[in-house]
Design a protein around this motif. Structure first.
Motif, short mmCIF file in Angstrom:
data_model
loop_
_atom_site.label_atom_id
_atom_site.label_comp_id
_atom_site.label_asym_id
_atom_site.label_seq_id
_atom_site.Cartn_x
_atom_site.Cartn_y
_atom_site.Cartn_z
N ASP A 56 4.65 -4.96 -3.92
CA ASP A 56 4.52 -4.83 -2.47
C ASP A 56 5.78 -4.27 -1.81
N CYS A 71 -3.22 -2.73 0.75
CA CYS A 71 -2.91 -3.04 2.15
C CYS A 71 -1.42 -2.94 2.48
N ASN A 72 -0.59 -3.63 1.70
CA ASN A 72 0.83 -3.69 2.04
C ASN A 72 1.55 -2.38 1.80
N THR A 76 3.11 0.38 4.52
CA THR A 76 4.50 0.84 4.56
C THR A 76 4.56 2.36 4.75
N GLY A 93 1.72 -9.95 9.16
CA GLY A 93 1.51 -10.52 7.84
C GLY A 93 0.50 -11.65 7.80
N HIS A 119 -1.08 -10.27 2.37
CA HIS A 119 -1.81 -9.20 3.04
C HIS A 119 -1.07 -8.82 4.32
N SER A 120 -1.29 -7.60 4.77
CA SER A 120 -0.73 -7.19 6.07
C SER A 120 -1.53 -6.04 6.65
N PRO A 196 8.29 -4.04 7.31
CA PRO A 196 7.88 -4.77 6.10
C PRO A 196 9.05 -5.42 5.37
N HIS A 204 6.04 -13.55 0.81
CA HIS A 204 5.69 -12.65 -0.27
C HIS A 204 4.66 -13.34 -1.15
#
Length: 233
Positions: A56, A71-72, A76, A93, A119-120, A196, A204
């Motif tokens: 991530d 997703c993460n 970014t 987040g 997840h974010s 992030p 995390h």
């Protein structure tokens, strides 16, 4: 206020030559603000395929080089492209229930995955309003194949990277609105962060060293194979 939502970080490394070249080639800076956001959003959603990266915490330029993300990591890259094109953004987040990943995760990978998965999504500031954008995670080709292979589903759907109330009428296009594709799987909210890097300092994926090693070297490759099979059917 907007300066902190436009700054470069280790992960949001928009001065990277590959990112700058992409922006120049796509001519995003020559577009109006709305068209610019929509074009970047569509690029991250559809040109950067849904898939699982090594970690991530990788940089935006690494996600771009991989050509895929989840997703993460796609978030970014999305933030890097937005900030490079002067669109303020931040990250929100969460954790999601692992049932959302069933199908993409199978067998021993699914059985050994943590119940709550980090997840974010990305939030942009446009016309003095914050919009929640999550549906850039899955590329449209993957979604279309998933809908074809689950044609009997006309209501809620959870699995294969999707958690929505209405599988046939997805809210995945940005037109001055929020977009979602996994939001129905959320089970914990960590709140918003400037970048992030800051989110990952506090939250995390909680996983053992052994399981992290297994994910990097075995699990994610099996998951990517499952995703490719769905997309290529």
């Amino acid at each position: 206020m907007k300066d902190k939502y436009l700054r470069e970080t280790r992960m949001v490394d928009f001065s990277n030559p590959a990112i700058q070249k992409l922006i120049q080639n796509m001519k995003w800076k020559e577009m109006g603000e709305f068209e610019r956001i929509k074009a970047i959003y569509n690029y991250v959603r559809d040109d950067v395929l849904f898939g699982y990266n090594i970690d991530d915490g990788i940089s935006a330029s690494k996600v771009l080089a991989d050509g895929y993300g989840q997703c993460n990591t796609k978030g970014t890259l999305f933030m890097a492209l937005l900030r490079a094109c002067n669109i303020p953004c931040r990250v929100h987040g969460f954790t999601i229930d692992k049932r959302l990943q069933k199908g993409a995760m199978t067998g021993f990978v699914y059985r050994n995955a943590p119940k709550s998965i980090f997840h974010s999504w990305v939030e942009i500031n446009f016309e003095n309003q914050w919009y929640e954008l999550e549906a850039f995670i899955l590329d449209k080709t993957y979604i279309k194949k998933l809908q074809e292979q689950n044609s009997e589903c006309t209501g809620a759907f959870c699995g294969y990277g999707v958690a929505v109330k209405d599988f046939r009428n997805l809210i995945i296009e940005f037109d001055r609105n929020n977009t979602y594709i996994q939001s129905e799987g959320i089970n914990q909210d960590f709140g918003v962060y400037d970048c992030p890097d800051e989110l990952l300092k506090e939250h995390h994926q909680e996983i053992s060293v052994f399981k992290a090693f297994a994910y990097r070297h075995i699990g994610r490759h099996l998951m990517n194979r499952n995703v490719r099979r769905i997309r290529e059917r």
